[in-house]
Write an enzyme that holds these catalytic residues in place. Sequence first.
Site, PDB file in Angstrom:
ATOM      1  N   CYS A  77       0.832  -1.200   0.000  1.00 51.43           N
ATOM      2  CA  CYS A  77       0.000   0.000   0.000  1.00 51.43           C
ATOM      3  C   CYS A  77       0.872   1.258   0.000  1.00 51.43           C
ATOM      4  O   CYS A  77       1.586   1.501  -0.967  1.00 51.43           O
ATOM      5  CB  CYS A  77      -0.985  -0.034   1.169  1.00 51.43           C
ATOM      6  SG  CYS A  77      -2.275   1.213   1.016  1.00 51.43           S
ATOM      7  N   HIS A 179      -3.821  -4.671   0.345  1.00 45.95           N
ATOM      8  CA  HIS A 179      -3.276  -5.210   1.597  1.00 45.95           C
ATOM      9  C   HIS A 179      -3.368  -6.739   1.594  1.00 45.95           C
ATOM     10  O   HIS A 179      -4.420  -7.272   1.944  1.00 45.95           O
ATOM     11  CB  HIS A 179      -4.059  -4.646   2.789  1.00 45.95           C
ATOM     12  CG  HIS A 179      -3.758  -3.220   3.070  1.00 45.95           C
ATOM     13  ND1 HIS A 179      -2.699  -2.832   3.873  1.00 45.95           N
ATOM     14  CD2 HIS A 179      -4.343  -2.087   2.644  1.00 45.95           C
ATOM     15  CE1 HIS A 179      -2.657  -1.514   3.935  1.00 45.95           C
ATOM     16  NE2 HIS A 179      -3.635  -1.024   3.202  1.00 45.95           N
ATOM     17  N   GLU A 181      -2.199  -8.747   3.662  1.00 42.84           N
ATOM     18  CA  GLU A 181      -2.410  -9.223   5.044  1.00 42.84           C
ATOM     19  C   GLU A 181      -3.867  -9.137   5.477  1.00 42.84           C
ATOM     20  O   GLU A 181      -4.242  -9.677   6.510  1.00 42.84           O
ATOM     21  CB  GLU A 181      -1.513  -8.438   6.010  1.00 42.84           C
ATOM     22  CG  GLU A 181      -1.948  -7.018   6.346  1.00 42.84           C
ATOM     23  CD  GLU A 181      -1.614  -5.960   5.292  1.00 42.84           C
ATOM     24  OE1 GLU A 181      -1.257  -6.313   4.147  1.00 42.84           O
ATOM     25  OE2 GLU A 181      -1.745  -4.758   5.626  1.00 42.84           O
TER      26      GLU A 181
END
Lengths: 205, 254
Positions: A77, A179, A181
Site C-alpha cells: 500500500c 493489503h 495481510e
Amino acid sequence: MSIAIIDTGCANIASVGFALDRLRAGFRVVTTPDEVGDGDRLILPGVGAAGPAMARLSAAGWTAFLAQSSRPLLGICLGMQLMFDHSKEGDVAGLGLIPGRVERLKSSAKDVWPHMGWNTLHDIDADEPLLADMKSGQSVYFVHGYFAPIASYTRATTGFATKFSSVVRHGNNVGCQFHPEKSGPVGAKILQNFIHAPSLEVNVS
Amino acid sequence: MLAKRIIPCLDVRDGRVVKGVRFRDHQDVGDIVELAARYAQQGADELVFYDITASPEGRAVEPAWISAIAERIDIPFCVAGGIRSIDDARARLFAGADKISINTPALSDPNLISRLAAEFGCQCVVLGIDSARTGACWHVHKFTGDPNRSGFAGRETLDWIAEGIDRGAGEIVLNCMDQDGVRDGYDLEQLDAARSICSTPLIASGGAGDRSHFHQVFQTGVDGALAASVFHKGVIEIGALKQWLATQGVEVRI
C-alpha cells in the site's frame, strides 16, 4: 530465510506480523538498517500519509540502505507508493527504487475518493512470482487515495476511477497497492509467494 | 470492479458483543473473537467494532481485544469508541485495526478529524454519525451509547457529513437511528440525501431485516451495508446473502 518488517512509524505493522504468524513465517520488526542483519526478505508496510512516513524512513537511514540492497523487498500500500521516485501525496520524494511517480486518484460523481474495499486483479503477468497461482478476477482489499499509473513495472492492474497498477516490480523490488495481510486466503497466498520465491539475480549499481 | 461491502457490526460492552433495540436494552450475543472469526469465514467483507460505552465512560476502545481480533482474522476491520487523540488512534492502529471511527469526540472537537487525517491519512479515518429525523431534516445525536446522556448534537446531518469530509474523513458511516434494530429496512430517503452530497465511501447502518433490504439499499449508491441483529440472530447468513445479491446484479465478492 528470515524476514524483516521495516517499522515506518505510522504503519499497520501488527497486521502484517499477524499474517506472517498465520503462515508460520518468522520475522523481526526493525527500525534501522543496522538491525536487518541476516534478514534476506524485507517488507515495507504502510498505512498513513506519505510525508511523515518518508521523513521517518530517511531519518533512520533507509533511503541509502535500500538503494544498495539486493534483498527482495515487498512494499504494501503506502509502502509500495514510497518505493517510487515521487508521490503527489504531500508532494514528497520517495525512495527511488522504482522509476515513476505516484498520482492522486480522481474523484467523480461515479467514483468516490478514496478507493476503499474489495476489488479485482486483472492483466496478471504470468511470469510474476508474487502472483503464482493467481487468477484474473480474484478479489483483494484496497484502501488508498493515490496510485501508480500503468507502465513497464506493472504486473497486475485494477480498475477504479482509472486503471492503475495493483502489483508492480522493478528487479527485486515488488509492491502491492492492496493489503495482502487483509485479503483473506488470496492475500495469504501472495505473502507466501513472496516468502518462497527465489531472489532474482540483479545488479545493484 | 469494486464490490459492495457487507459489514457485520459488533457492539461491544465489557468485552462481549451485545445488541440493543434503538440503542437501548442490550443483550449478550457472544464472544468478540469467536463471532468475528465466524463472520469472516462466512464471507463478511469487513467488520466494525463499536465499544458502545467507551465514549460515555471517558475511555477508549481497548487495544488488547483489537490485537486478539487481528491475530485471528484476515479481513479488514474498523474500531470505534472514545478515540479522542492522535495517541488513542495510534495505539488502536498499531494493535491491528485498519481504520478508526470517531463519533462523539469529533462533535466536541471537529479539528480532531483533521489532525487524525494529517497523521494517518484520510483512508483510515471514518466519521460515524448517529442521525434521526426531526421535522423536515435530519439531526446528529451524541453520546448514543448512554441513554442518560444521549441527545441532540446541535448539527444537521448533511452539514456534518460535508464538514467531516472537508476536514479529511475518508469514509462516512451513517447510523439511521429511527431504523436501528427494528429490521424494517434501511432509511433509504436519508441515505439517498446523504449519497448526493457525500464524495467519500458511504456505509448504511440501521434497519436491515431481510435480504431484500440489502438489495434496496445498494440502489441508493452506498458502498457498504452494515447490519447487526440479522447476523447475530442467524436471520441472514452472509454467504447466502451475497450469493443472492449476485443473482440480483449487485457486484459482491464471492
